[in-house]
Design an enzyme around this catalytic site. Structure first.
Site, PDB file in Angstrom:
ATOM      1  N   HIS A 107     -43.235  35.495 -36.063  1.00  0.00           N
ATOM      2  CA  HIS A 107     -42.253  36.585 -36.016  1.00  0.00           C
ATOM      3  C   HIS A 107     -41.729  36.894 -37.412  1.00  0.00           C
ATOM      4  O   HIS A 107     -41.888  36.103 -38.342  1.00  0.00           O
ATOM      5  CB  HIS A 107     -41.082  36.219 -35.087  1.00  0.00           C
ATOM      6  CG  HIS A 107     -40.273  35.068 -35.602  1.00  0.00           C
ATOM      7  ND1 HIS A 107     -40.674  33.758 -35.514  1.00  0.00           N
ATOM      8  CD2 HIS A 107     -39.081  35.027 -36.250  1.00  0.00           C
ATOM      9  CE1 HIS A 107     -39.778  32.968 -36.070  1.00  0.00           C
ATOM     10  NE2 HIS A 107     -38.797  33.713 -36.541  1.00  0.00           N
ATOM     11  N   ASP A 109     -37.936  37.929 -38.962  1.00  0.00           N
ATOM     12  CA  ASP A 109     -36.585  37.733 -38.435  1.00  0.00           C
ATOM     13  C   ASP A 109     -35.925  39.052 -38.008  1.00  0.00           C
ATOM     14  O   ASP A 109     -35.886  40.028 -38.773  1.00  0.00           O
ATOM     15  CB  ASP A 109     -35.701  37.032 -39.479  1.00  0.00           C
ATOM     16  CG  ASP A 109     -35.993  35.528 -39.558  1.00  0.00           C
ATOM     17  OD1 ASP A 109     -36.506  34.959 -38.579  1.00  0.00           O
ATOM     18  OD2 ASP A 109     -35.698  34.931 -40.619  1.00  0.00           O
ATOM     19  N   HIS A 264     -43.314  34.397 -40.028  1.00  0.00           N
ATOM     20  CA  HIS A 264     -43.290  32.935 -40.121  1.00  0.00           C
ATOM     21  C   HIS A 264     -43.351  32.295 -38.749  1.00  0.00           C
ATOM     22  O   HIS A 264     -43.170  32.958 -37.718  1.00  0.00           O
ATOM     23  CB  HIS A 264     -42.083  32.460 -40.943  1.00  0.00           C
ATOM     24  CG  HIS A 264     -40.765  32.960 -40.434  1.00  0.00           C
ATOM     25  ND1 HIS A 264     -40.315  34.233 -40.668  1.00  0.00           N
ATOM     26  CD2 HIS A 264     -39.819  32.355 -39.689  1.00  0.00           C
ATOM     27  CE1 HIS A 264     -39.128  34.392 -40.099  1.00  0.00           C
ATOM     28  NE2 HIS A 264     -38.809  33.278 -39.488  1.00  0.00           N
ATOM     29  N   ARG A 279     -29.944  28.693 -41.715  1.00  0.00           N
ATOM     30  CA  ARG A 279     -30.502  29.960 -42.184  1.00  0.00           C
ATOM     31  C   ARG A 279     -29.383  30.914 -42.588  1.00  0.00           C
ATOM     32  O   ARG A 279     -28.396  31.046 -41.863  1.00  0.00           O
ATOM     33  CB  ARG A 279     -31.322  30.593 -41.046  1.00  0.00           C
ATOM     34  CG  ARG A 279     -31.985  31.896 -41.443  1.00  0.00           C
ATOM     35  CD  ARG A 279     -32.805  32.457 -40.295  1.00  0.00           C
ATOM     36  NE  ARG A 279     -32.061  33.497 -39.583  1.00  0.00           N
ATOM     37  CZ  ARG A 279     -32.506  34.117 -38.502  1.00  0.00           C
ATOM     38  NH1 ARG A 279     -33.671  33.798 -37.980  1.00  0.00           N
ATOM     39  NH2 ARG A 279     -31.788  35.054 -37.915  1.00  0.00           N
TER      40      ARG A 279
END
Ligand SMILES: [Fe+2]
Length: 312
Positions: A107, A109, A264, A279
């Site tokens: 995906h 983000d 990623h 994150r």
């Protein structure tokens, strides 16, 4: 052989070591804590434009505040997530914790909103003894790999991205609190139509902008199954091993990747050992197609999650 890429700015040279021909570079011992000079920030941005994913080992970033300050050098920050709760007391920090499942789908983000983050930072907190790497793929390399006819076809496509889709997981792989997590993840539904080929606003590079939230193509008369089949063919180019860097984690490490032109994946290969990363994401612009046409929100208001940031 080590190939050193130098990004020269007015007075700062940052020596990144390439991790592969298509994506990824790393540097050890660059102290990222505290205020960075404009030259260092420009050097990191230039390296990010070139390598798309940067690994900082022994980065001296030890707290959420350090990570937030570092990310803030590259633009205004988003909230932690449009629907998922932040780390307590840190509105910009999203916990990425093995206890809450793993991100083992490819995906980019938050592409279900009209203004996905331009870049993401991940900081290691608890690293498993083995496994738990992060795989990052260059969607620009994928686009380059397409045969010319497929490239022209992809140029014309638009895809609908949403956070509300059927991602059924086999029961034996499901985490204990999966239902709860899903409820939180979809407590507000977003749908956005993005160009399948996105032009990077800083480099002009074209990349395949799809990934796990891209659920169907916007082609009148095409069934969902046919639509998924086309996306699957394009996605196969993104995840070619040549287009992927496999980043292993060690303590005191930060990874910065360009969310405009990468995907990623976090393989679930650490037998449930504790793994925690935090994150922090940097607010992005609205994607544009090769004709300069912008993405459009179909459902959901992302304005409290993130400003639409000027390009930088
Ligand atoms: Fe992610």
């Amino acid at each position: 052989m080590t190939i050193v890429t130098e990004n020269r700015t007015a007075s700062t040279t940052l020596a990144f070591t390439k991790l592969g021909s298509k994506i990824g570079a790393e540097i050890r011992g660059l102290d990222l804590r505290g205020e960075l000079s404009a030259d260092v920030v420009a050097g990191i941005r230039a390296a990010l434009n070139e390598h798309k994913a940067l690994v900082f080992r022994e980065a001296n970033i030890l707290t959420d505040e350090d990570q937030v300050r570092f990310a803030g050098h590259f633009g205004p920050l988003t909230e932690a997530h449009p629907t998922v709760a932040s780390v307590e007391g840190a509105v910009n920090v999203l916990p990425v914790d093995s206890e809450n499942g793993s991100a083992n789908t490819w995906h980019t983000d938050v592409t279900f909103v009209v203004n996905p983050p331009q870049a993401s930072t991940l900081r290691s907190i608890t690293v498993p003894e083995y496994g738990g790497e992060t795989l990052i793929a260059s969607s620009a390399a994928a686009y380059q790999d397409l045969p010319a006819e497929l490239r022209t076809f992809a140029d014309s496509l638009w895809a609908i991205h949403t956070n509300d889709y059927d991602y059924s997981v086999p029961k034996n792989l499901e985490h204990a609190n999966a239902d709860e997590r899903r409820k939180e993840f979809t407590r507000q539904v977003f749908e956005t139509v993005h160009p399948v080929v996105r032009v990077h606003p800083l480099t002009g590079e074209r990349g395949l902008f799809i990934g796990g939230f891209a659920q169907r193509l916007r082609i009148v008369g095409l069934s969902n199954t046919e639509s998924k089949d086309i996306i699957r063919i394009l996605q196969a180019y993104v995840v070619r091993p040549e287009n992927v860097v496999r980043v292993n984690w060690e303590p005191n490490q930060l990874v910065l990747f360009d969310n405009r032109i990468t995907q990623h994946y976090a393989p679930d290969n650490y037998d449930g050992l504790p793994r925690t990363l935090n994150r922090v994401t940097i607010a992005g612009d609205v994607p544009v197609s090769i004709e300069g046409k912008p993405s459009q929100a179909l459902q959901g208001d992302s304005s409290t999650y993130s400003v639409i940031a000027p390009v930088r």
